[in-house]
Design a protein around this motif. Structure first.
Motif, mmCIF file in Angstrom:
data_model
loop_
_atom_site.group_PDB
_atom_site.id
_atom_site.type_symbol
_atom_site.label_atom_id
_atom_site.label_comp_id
_atom_site.label_asym_id
_atom_site.label_seq_id
_atom_site.Cartn_x
_atom_site.Cartn_y
_atom_site.Cartn_z
ATOM 1 N N UNK A 177 9.215 79.449 19.040
ATOM 2 C CA UNK A 177 7.901 78.776 19.624
ATOM 3 C C UNK A 177 8.595 78.277 21.241
ATOM 4 N N UNK A 178 9.626 78.477 21.527
ATOM 5 C CA UNK A 178 9.839 77.973 22.666
ATOM 6 C C UNK A 178 10.141 79.333 23.487
ATOM 7 N N UNK A 179 10.581 80.686 23.173
ATOM 8 C CA UNK A 179 10.211 82.204 24.031
ATOM 9 C C UNK A 179 9.027 82.636 24.475
ATOM 10 N N UNK A 180 7.591 81.598 23.021
ATOM 11 C CA UNK A 180 6.030 82.175 23.294
ATOM 12 C C UNK A 180 6.180 81.437 24.831
ATOM 13 N N UNK A 181 6.745 80.221 24.938
ATOM 14 C CA UNK A 181 6.466 78.951 26.047
ATOM 15 C C UNK A 181 6.630 79.904 27.082
ATOM 16 N N UNK A 182 7.665 80.395 26.358
ATOM 17 C CA UNK A 182 8.752 80.687 27.928
ATOM 18 C C UNK A 182 7.685 81.663 28.900
ATOM 19 N N UNK A 183 7.345 82.743 27.685
ATOM 20 C CA UNK A 183 6.202 84.081 27.933
ATOM 21 C C UNK A 183 4.835 82.768 28.264
ATOM 22 N N UNK A 184 4.549 82.494 27.570
ATOM 23 C CA UNK A 184 3.257 82.627 27.810
ATOM 24 C C UNK A 184 2.782 82.110 29.518
ATOM 25 N N UNK A 185 2.702 80.711 29.619
ATOM 26 C CA UNK A 185 2.789 80.256 30.952
ATOM 27 C C UNK A 185 3.169 80.838 32.288
ATOM 28 N N UNK A 186 4.276 81.683 32.904
ATOM 29 C CA UNK A 186 4.016 82.623 33.470
ATOM 30 C C UNK A 186 2.171 83.714 33.279
ATOM 31 N N UNK A 187 2.104 84.462 31.878
ATOM 32 C CA UNK A 187 1.332 85.294 32.350
ATOM 33 C C UNK A 187 -0.103 84.193 32.019
ATOM 34 N N UNK A 188 -0.191 82.590 31.697
ATOM 35 C CA UNK A 188 -1.401 82.913 32.305
ATOM 36 C C UNK A 188 -1.648 82.473 33.179
ATOM 37 N N UNK A 189 -0.981 81.802 34.067
ATOM 38 C CA UNK A 189 -0.813 81.123 35.507
ATOM 39 C C UNK A 189 -0.669 82.068 36.497
ATOM 40 N N UNK A 191 2.091 84.014 37.597
ATOM 41 C CA UNK A 191 2.948 83.948 38.307
ATOM 42 C C UNK A 191 4.490 84.689 37.511
ATOM 43 N N UNK A 192 5.687 84.168 38.554
ATOM 44 C CA UNK A 192 7.067 85.128 37.709
ATOM 45 C C UNK A 192 7.919 83.835 36.387
ATOM 46 N N UNK A 193 8.643 85.226 35.422
ATOM 47 C CA UNK A 193 8.650 84.484 34.659
ATOM 48 C C UNK A 193 9.737 83.189 34.733
ATOM 49 N N UNK A 194 9.457 82.061 33.697
ATOM 50 C CA UNK A 194 9.919 80.646 34.505
ATOM 51 C C UNK A 194 12.190 81.311 33.516
ATOM 52 N N UNK A 195 12.924 79.831 34.022
ATOM 53 C CA UNK A 195 14.296 80.205 34.225
ATOM 54 C C UNK A 195 13.850 79.376 32.460
ATOM 55 N N UNK A 196 15.266 80.005 31.760
ATOM 56 C CA UNK A 196 14.880 79.881 30.023
ATOM 57 C C UNK A 196 15.019 78.389 29.853
ATOM 58 N N UNK A 197 15.861 77.859 30.532
ATOM 59 C CA UNK A 197 15.859 76.158 30.847
ATOM 60 C C UNK A 197 16.339 75.730 31.751
ATOM 61 N N UNK A 198 14.896 74.907 32.477
ATOM 62 C CA UNK A 198 14.694 74.606 33.939
ATOM 63 C C UNK A 198 14.909 73.383 33.561
ATOM 64 N N UNK A 199 15.853 72.785 34.816
ATOM 65 C CA UNK A 199 15.817 71.768 34.996
ATOM 66 C C UNK A 199 15.566 70.298 34.986
ATOM 67 N N UNK A 200 16.000 69.749 34.144
ATOM 68 C CA UNK A 200 15.175 68.724 33.988
ATOM 69 C C UNK A 200 15.193 67.584 35.203
ATOM 70 N N UNK A 201 14.330 66.808 34.867
ATOM 71 C CA UNK A 201 14.071 65.500 36.648
ATOM 72 C C UNK A 201 15.549 65.042 36.858
ATOM 73 N N UNK A 202 16.366 64.117 35.575
ATOM 74 C CA UNK A 202 17.759 64.197 35.490
ATOM 75 C C UNK A 202 19.213 64.475 36.029
ATOM 76 N N UNK A 203 18.752 66.044 35.728
ATOM 77 C CA UNK A 203 19.434 67.006 35.615
ATOM 78 C C UNK A 203 20.312 66.887 37.233
#
Length: 203
Positions: A177-189, A191-203
């Motif tokens: 699931x996680x790798x599919x989401x990571x690949x899905x979003x940039x393909x749909x929009x 754009x460039x591939x998203x990082x493996x684990x983007x920092x959260x707002x409090x990171x």
């Protein structure tokens, strides 16, 4: 007849559990009474008929599955990037997994709506409004991508969630699931591939 709001909510939550576990055929007023641990006949004081209960269950599932406002506000304090979109989709999956009963109950309601015109009308209008609200929200907060992209992502996530919530063994390596989401979003929009684990707002 005056109704107790807390009792009504407890009955709806019991109905969700029965619907998720037994399916629509098992959802009766008596079954809801038993699940909620209340005297037989209690549910009939809160729901005019089974169709009324189904409609109220539909709305209760959305209450339970809606993200916490404070948590969403914190998440949305991050820059509007594809990495944030990926994280929002991860949050969505985690929210559905945390309340699997509500998700399965909604699937049952969708099936029941194919047999009940009055429920179909209510459910289709409700989900259509929710779908349009998602597109409008995406636009208003300035997320990347266009309305069509949001619609495509909605449909892709809907299919992913059905498999993950019902037969999760389908989604194993290398297509978890996680790798599919990571690949899905940039393909749909687009754009460039998203990082493996983007920092959260409090990171």
């Amino acid at each position: 007849m005056r109704q107790n709001t807390e009792r009504r909510t407890a009955l709806l939550d019991a109905a969700i559990e029965v619907l998720a576990r037994e399916g629509s055929r098992g959802l009766t007023l008596r079954a809801v009474d038993k699940e909620a641990g209340v005297p037989t006949g209690t549910a009939s004081n809160y729901f005019a008929h089974r169709g009324d209960m189904l409609t109220q269950v539909m709305r209760r599932t959305r209450e339970r599955l809606t993200p916490d406002e404070a948590a969403l506000a914190e998440r949305m304090s991050a820059p509007r990037t594809l990495a944030l979109e990926v994280q929002l989709m991860r949050d969505l999956v985690e929210r559905m997994r945390a309340d699997r009963s509500s998700y399965l109950a909604m699937l049952e309601l969708r099936l029941e709506a194919t047999r009940r015109p009055e429920l179909y009308e209510e459910l289709s209008g409700f989900l259509r409004e929710e779908f349009q609200g998602l597109i409008a929200y995406h636009r208003e907060v300035g997320m990347p991508g266009d309305d069509l992209g949001v619609a495509l992502l909605y449909l892709a996530m809907a299919g992913l969630l059905v498999d993950d919530m019902t037969i999760p063994d389908i989604l194993r390596e290398p297509y978890d699931v996680d790798s599919l989401i990571q690949a899905m979003v940039p393909r749909v929009f687009g754009g460039p591939a998203a990082p493996d684990r983007p920092a959260g707002p409090s990171d």
